[in-house]
Motif scaffolding. Structure first.
Motif, PDB file in Angstrom:
ATOM      1  N   LYS A  44       0.857  -1.190   0.000  1.00  0.00           N
ATOM      2  CA  LYS A  44       0.000   0.000   0.000  1.00  0.00           C
ATOM      3  C   LYS A  44       0.890   1.235   0.000  1.00  0.00           C
ATOM      4  CE  LYS A  44      -4.016   2.118   2.038  1.00  0.00           C
ATOM      5  NZ  LYS A  44      -5.018   2.070   3.105  1.00  0.00           N
ATOM      6  N   ARG A  45       0.826   1.992  -1.103  1.00  0.00           N
ATOM      7  CA  ARG A  45       1.657   3.200  -1.268  1.00  0.00           C
ATOM      8  C   ARG A  45       0.922   4.401  -0.688  1.00  0.00           C
ATOM      9  NH1 ARG A  45       2.912   7.042  -5.832  1.00  0.00           N
ATOM     10  NH2 ARG A  45       1.177   6.097  -6.934  1.00  0.00           N
ATOM     11  N   LEU A  66       1.821   0.709  -8.411  1.00  0.00           N
ATOM     12  CA  LEU A  66       1.116   0.781  -7.131  1.00  0.00           C
ATOM     13  C   LEU A  66       0.348   2.098  -7.058  1.00  0.00           C
ATOM     14  CD1 LEU A  66       3.958  -0.416  -4.709  1.00  0.00           C
ATOM     15  CD2 LEU A  66       2.058  -1.770  -5.626  1.00  0.00           C
ATOM     16  N   GLN A  72      -2.490  -3.327  -3.163  1.00  0.00           N
ATOM     17  CA  GLN A  72      -2.274  -4.245  -4.279  1.00  0.00           C
ATOM     18  C   GLN A  72      -1.722  -5.545  -3.689  1.00  0.00           C
ATOM     19  OE1 GLN A  72      -2.788  -3.542  -7.765  1.00  0.00           O
ATOM     20  NE2 GLN A  72      -3.952  -1.924  -6.759  1.00  0.00           N
TER      21      GLN A  72
END
Length: 100
Positions: A44-45, A66, A72
């Motif tokens: 998770k960005r 991402l 993702q």
């Protein structure tokens, strides 16, 4: 039945699910998985700064964008023990998956 461990690790009797936060690097930067037990890594960005908008796990055939603030998830084959590197798309930020 499941256990929630430190570092965002959720383990069940069937699978291993680990969340890696992408924010100026990878937290955690080292992920340890149990060999032979199904596993998923979720990236998770949280920041749009830097080159962390792509994750590359070459040994698992993964190279994906991402999206910001979207998780993702990728299936990881844990059949073979070893250390496997992952990085951003520019190979500047690094982490590793350890299967033991």
């Amino acid at each position: 039945m499941f256990l929630i461990l430190s570092g965002g690790i959720i383990m069940t009797t069937q699978s291993q699910n680990i969340e890696v936060i992408v924010d100026g690097g990878y937290q955690p930067s080292t992920v340890t998985l149990k060999q032979g037990q199904p596993a998923q890594l979720t990236f998770k960005r949280l920041s749009d700064k830097g080159c962390l908008d792509t994750i590359v796990l070459p040994e698992f055939g993964i190279k994906k964008f991402l999206p910001l603030n979207e998780a993702q998830t990728f299936n990881i084959d844990t059949a073979k023990a070893g250390e496997y590197q992952f990085s951003c798309g520019m190979d500047m930020a690094h982490g590793k998956v350890v299967i033991q």
